[in-house]
Motif scaffolding. Structure first.
Motif, mmCIF file in Angstrom:
data_model
loop_
_atom_site.group_PDB
_atom_site.id
_atom_site.type_symbol
_atom_site.label_atom_id
_atom_site.label_comp_id
_atom_site.label_asym_id
_atom_site.label_seq_id
_atom_site.Cartn_x
_atom_site.Cartn_y
_atom_site.Cartn_z
ATOM 1 N N LYS A 172 -13.534 -8.092 -1.544
ATOM 2 C CA LYS A 172 -12.343 -8.193 -1.128
ATOM 3 C C LYS A 172 -11.208 -7.783 -1.939
ATOM 4 C CE LYS A 172 -13.697 -11.326 2.559
ATOM 5 N NZ LYS A 172 -13.332 -12.386 3.336
ATOM 6 N N SER A 173 -10.035 -7.435 -1.342
ATOM 7 C CA SER A 173 -9.020 -7.004 -2.216
ATOM 8 C C SER A 173 -7.668 -7.757 -1.779
ATOM 9 C CB SER A 173 -8.868 -5.487 -2.010
ATOM 10 O OG SER A 173 -7.547 -5.103 -2.551
ATOM 11 N N TYR A 174 -7.259 -8.625 -2.625
ATOM 12 C CA TYR A 174 -5.966 -9.378 -2.310
ATOM 13 C C TYR A 174 -4.886 -9.020 -2.737
ATOM 14 C CZ TYR A 174 -9.824 -12.624 -1.004
ATOM 15 O OH TYR A 174 -11.055 -12.887 -0.723
ATOM 16 N N GLN A 175 -3.777 -8.950 -2.217
ATOM 17 C CA GLN A 175 -2.269 -8.841 -2.777
ATOM 18 C C GLN A 175 -1.477 -10.208 -2.676
ATOM 19 O OE1 GLN A 175 -2.045 -5.836 -4.239
ATOM 20 N NE2 GLN A 175 -0.204 -5.477 -3.644
ATOM 21 N N SER A 176 -0.930 -10.376 -3.784
ATOM 22 C CA SER A 176 -0.010 -11.288 -4.000
ATOM 23 C C SER A 176 1.494 -11.070 -3.206
ATOM 24 C CB SER A 176 0.233 -11.783 -5.260
ATOM 25 O OG SER A 176 -1.044 -11.940 -5.917
ATOM 26 N N VAL A 177 1.684 -11.708 -2.171
ATOM 27 C CA VAL A 177 2.967 -11.349 -1.454
ATOM 28 C C VAL A 177 3.914 -12.251 -1.594
ATOM 29 C CG1 VAL A 177 4.142 -10.683 0.701
ATOM 30 C CG2 VAL A 177 1.936 -9.757 0.059
ATOM 31 N N ILE A 178 5.340 -12.442 -1.944
ATOM 32 C CA ILE A 178 6.228 -13.545 -1.902
ATOM 33 C C ILE A 178 6.607 -13.721 -0.308
ATOM 34 C CG2 ILE A 178 8.580 -14.172 -2.581
ATOM 35 C CD1 ILE A 178 8.161 -12.671 -5.251
ATOM 36 N N ARG A 219 2.004 -4.411 0.570
ATOM 37 C CA ARG A 219 3.075 -5.064 -0.147
ATOM 38 C C ARG A 219 2.597 -6.009 -0.961
ATOM 39 N NH1 ARG A 219 5.280 -9.023 4.207
ATOM 40 N NH2 ARG A 219 6.832 -9.153 2.588
ATOM 41 N N GLY A 220 3.596 -6.676 -1.811
ATOM 42 C CA GLY A 220 3.053 -7.539 -3.007
ATOM 43 C C GLY A 220 3.213 -7.043 -4.424
ATOM 44 N N ILE A 221 2.748 -7.869 -5.287
ATOM 45 C CA ILE A 221 2.796 -7.674 -6.674
ATOM 46 C C ILE A 221 2.136 -6.232 -7.021
ATOM 47 C CG2 ILE A 221 2.509 -8.192 -9.043
ATOM 48 C CD1 ILE A 221 3.226 -10.950 -8.344
ATOM 49 N N LEU A 222 2.750 -5.138 -7.491
ATOM 50 C CA LEU A 222 1.994 -3.914 -7.869
ATOM 51 C C LEU A 222 1.669 -4.053 -9.296
ATOM 52 C CD1 LEU A 222 4.503 -1.369 -6.102
ATOM 53 C CD2 LEU A 222 2.290 -2.629 -4.949
ATOM 54 N N SER A 223 2.439 -4.533 -10.198
ATOM 55 C CA SER A 223 2.023 -4.649 -11.736
ATOM 56 C C SER A 223 3.019 -5.685 -12.297
ATOM 57 C CB SER A 223 2.239 -3.128 -12.368
ATOM 58 O OG SER A 223 3.550 -2.954 -12.400
ATOM 59 N N ASN A 224 2.052 -6.151 -13.462
ATOM 60 C CA ASN A 224 2.773 -6.983 -14.443
ATOM 61 C C ASN A 224 2.626 -6.466 -15.787
ATOM 62 O OD1 ASN A 224 2.977 -9.488 -12.557
ATOM 63 N ND2 ASN A 224 0.907 -8.970 -12.492
ATOM 64 N N HIS A 225 3.552 -6.520 -16.484
ATOM 65 C CA HIS A 225 3.467 -6.080 -17.981
ATOM 66 C C HIS A 225 4.265 -6.989 -19.044
ATOM 67 C CE1 HIS A 225 2.134 -2.037 -16.738
ATOM 68 N NE2 HIS A 225 2.948 -2.182 -15.930
ATOM 69 N N LEU A 226 3.319 -7.858 -19.928
ATOM 70 C CA LEU A 226 3.928 -8.685 -20.691
ATOM 71 C C LEU A 226 3.790 -8.568 -22.150
ATOM 72 C CD1 LEU A 226 2.323 -11.876 -18.632
ATOM 73 C CD2 LEU A 226 4.434 -10.744 -18.229
ATOM 74 N N HIS A 227 4.611 -9.251 -22.793
ATOM 75 C CA HIS A 227 4.533 -8.740 -24.266
ATOM 76 C C HIS A 227 5.132 -10.147 -25.041
ATOM 77 C CE1 HIS A 227 3.924 -4.514 -24.008
ATOM 78 N NE2 HIS A 227 4.710 -4.600 -22.605
ATOM 79 N N LYS A 264 12.141 -5.296 3.825
ATOM 80 C CA LYS A 264 10.835 -5.470 3.761
ATOM 81 C C LYS A 264 10.313 -3.578 3.160
ATOM 82 C CE LYS A 264 6.729 -6.682 6.572
ATOM 83 N NZ LYS A 264 6.265 -7.232 7.782
ATOM 84 N N GLY A 265 9.479 -3.652 2.182
ATOM 85 C CA GLY A 265 9.075 -2.246 1.714
ATOM 86 C C GLY A 265 9.906 -2.048 0.667
ATOM 87 N N ASP A 266 11.083 -2.690 0.267
ATOM 88 C CA ASP A 266 11.873 -2.368 -0.948
ATOM 89 C C ASP A 266 10.812 -2.418 -1.929
ATOM 90 O OD1 ASP A 266 14.027 -1.497 0.612
ATOM 91 O OD2 ASP A 266 15.350 -3.315 -0.126
ATOM 92 N N LEU A 267 11.282 -1.537 -3.119
ATOM 93 C CA LEU A 267 10.625 -1.900 -4.220
ATOM 94 C C LEU A 267 11.580 -2.721 -5.302
ATOM 95 C CD1 LEU A 267 9.020 1.588 -5.486
ATOM 96 C CD2 LEU A 267 7.842 -0.473 -5.199
ATOM 97 N N VAL A 268 11.110 -3.902 -5.845
ATOM 98 C CA VAL A 268 11.997 -4.601 -6.640
ATOM 99 C C VAL A 268 11.072 -4.890 -8.074
ATOM 100 C CG1 VAL A 268 12.820 -6.996 -6.463
ATOM 101 C CG2 VAL A 268 12.387 -5.847 -4.266
ATOM 102 N N LEU A 328 6.540 -5.764 -10.973
ATOM 103 C CA LEU A 328 7.002 -4.915 -9.814
ATOM 104 C C LEU A 328 6.424 -5.282 -8.663
ATOM 105 C CD1 LEU A 328 8.589 -2.263 -9.170
ATOM 106 C CD2 LEU A 328 6.547 -1.012 -9.246
ATOM 107 N N ILE A 329 7.286 -5.481 -7.680
ATOM 108 C CA ILE A 329 6.934 -5.806 -6.207
ATOM 109 C C ILE A 329 7.415 -4.898 -5.138
ATOM 110 C CG2 ILE A 329 7.197 -7.787 -4.492
ATOM 111 C CD1 ILE A 329 8.536 -9.266 -7.098
ATOM 112 N N ARG A 330 6.408 -4.545 -4.275
ATOM 113 C CA ARG A 330 6.641 -4.133 -3.037
ATOM 114 C C ARG A 330 6.973 -5.112 -2.071
ATOM 115 N NH1 ARG A 330 8.029 0.842 -1.468
ATOM 116 N NH2 ARG A 330 6.260 2.111 -2.625
ATOM 117 N N TRP A 331 8.359 -5.192 -1.614
ATOM 118 C CA TRP A 331 8.637 -6.390 -0.921
ATOM 119 C C TRP A 331 8.147 -6.459 0.691
ATOM 120 C CZ3 TRP A 331 10.671 -10.327 -3.120
ATOM 121 C CH2 TRP A 331 11.369 -11.547 -2.356
#
Ligand code: COA
Length: 325
Positions: free
Chosen positions: A6-12, A181-189, A303-307, A322-325
């Motif tokens: 299964k592939s899950y997306q995290s949506v706000i 929709r949901g979180i597309l990527s995280n980059h942490l440093h 809905k659908g905006d890139l944030v 990066l979130i696809r709203w």
């Protein structure tokens, strides 16, 4: 055995915020310390901030923001499986203030913990919650940024005390299948070589005092512009996007001049940046969800905006979501 992966997306699915009642303007500060309204506005963009009273704590503000986020997500408190609180100002050294929020929400079946990455805490917490959802372990996560920096400010140090405020923001991150929709990527440093440019000079392992915030303002400024610009470009490149593809930038609200310098460096248009620093000042881990709450309340994000969320703080630590709203 079901071999289907299964592939899950995290949506706000819900956003909330809570601010202390007391508003402290720059004019109020001029009665207390040697400063001027012009100096604060010109150097920082800050006009006022909220300061917590004795009965307003990181956990109480976080709990209020959480209730609003859960209501907006249209779920019950009992449906939360995970609570992550990003804070550098917990109520106590332990237990995690996330568990105090859990208790005030009347939840006894989820797990809850704090993350300490100072002003980047909210994007660090989002990444952890996103991973838990994508692993299939969690259906609904409550991700909170809540701070009472006024408790660690040296009110005699005009170079720092004018910059910060208190508050809390929260989101419900929900697991969804079959969506883009949901979180597309995280980059942490992180880079601990710069720990002495922004720190608190006290803590349980080194001294008996809570300590005060200490900062080399110009050093932080320089690294903030460099690291934030780099992390925006990293997110764009990773997702094969250009800066013009982003609909909304929600930066950590430290200083208007940092936001403007980063915008200039990466070529992003000012009218796409959500700015709340003028009324909240720097609320550390709370600043991004507070700004997000305002943007959602004002119906800016569709809905659908890139944030793109981005933050940098003590450590140094910095990152983007990066979130696809
Ligand atoms: N009111 C009036 N004067 C003040 C002042 C205040 N609140 N705070 C400092 N000053 C004075 C200084 O004493 C100094 O005076 P001097 O020239 O007579 O010595 C003068 O203003 C310039 O100080 P400086 O520290 O060089 O100012 P700056 O242009 O670097 O601005 C910051 C200071 C803090 C606003 C700026 O460095 C900054 O924004 N840094 C990033 C801070 C930040 O965002 N931190 C959090 C990151 S998460």
């Amino acid at each position: 055995m079901d071999k289907k992966i299964k592939s899950y997306q995290s949506v706000i699915t819900g956003v909330g915020a809570s601010l202390p009642k007391s508003i402290v303007t720059n004019k109020d500060l001029t009665m207390r310390i040697d400063t001027s309204e012009e100096w604060i506005v010109n150097r920082t963009g800050i006009e006022e901030r909220r300061i917590a009273s004795d009965d307003e704590t990181t956990s109480s503000l976080g709990a209020e923001a959480s209730k609003i986020a859960i209501k907006n997500a249209q779920i019950e408190n009992s449906e939360i499986d995970l609570i992550i609180l990003a804070t550098a100002t917990p109520d106590n050294t332990f237990p995690a203030s996330a568990t105090l929020i859990q208790s005030s929400l009347g939840i006894d079946k989820c797990y809850a913990y704090d993350i300490q990455a100072v002003c980047s805490g909210f994007v660090f917490a989002l990444e952890a919650a996103d991973n838990a959802i994508k692993a299939g372990n969690v259906k609904n996560a409550l991700v909170i940024g809540s701070e009472t920096f006024s408790r660690i400010l040296d009110w005699e140090d005009r170079g720092t005390c004018v910059l910060f405020g208190d508050g809390a923001g929260a989101v419900v991150l929900s697991s969804k299948e079959g969506t883009e929709r949901g979180i597309l990527s995280n980059h942490l440093h992180s880079d601990g070589r710069y720990a002495d440019l922004l720190y608190v000079d006290g803590g349980p392992s080194t001294s008996s005092k809570v300590g005060f915030l200490k900062m080399d303002g110009q050093g932080v400024f320089k690294h903030a512009v460099k690291n934030l610009s780099a992390v925006i470009e990293e997110a764009l490149e990773y997702n094969n996007l250009s800066v013009d593809d982003i609909d909304w930038f929600i930066p950590h609200q430290a200083n208007i001049r940092i936001l403007e310098s980063v915008a200039k460096k990466v070529g992003l248009s000012q009218d796409k940046i959500i700015i709340t620093v003028q009324k909240h000042a720097n609320t550390s881990a709370a600043s991004i969800p507070l700004a997000l709450f305002d943007a959602v309340q004002e119906d800016k994000i569709k809905k659908g905006d890139l944030v793109l969320l981005e933050a940098m703080g003590g450590g140094f630590s910095w990152g983007s979501t990066l979130i696809r709203w």
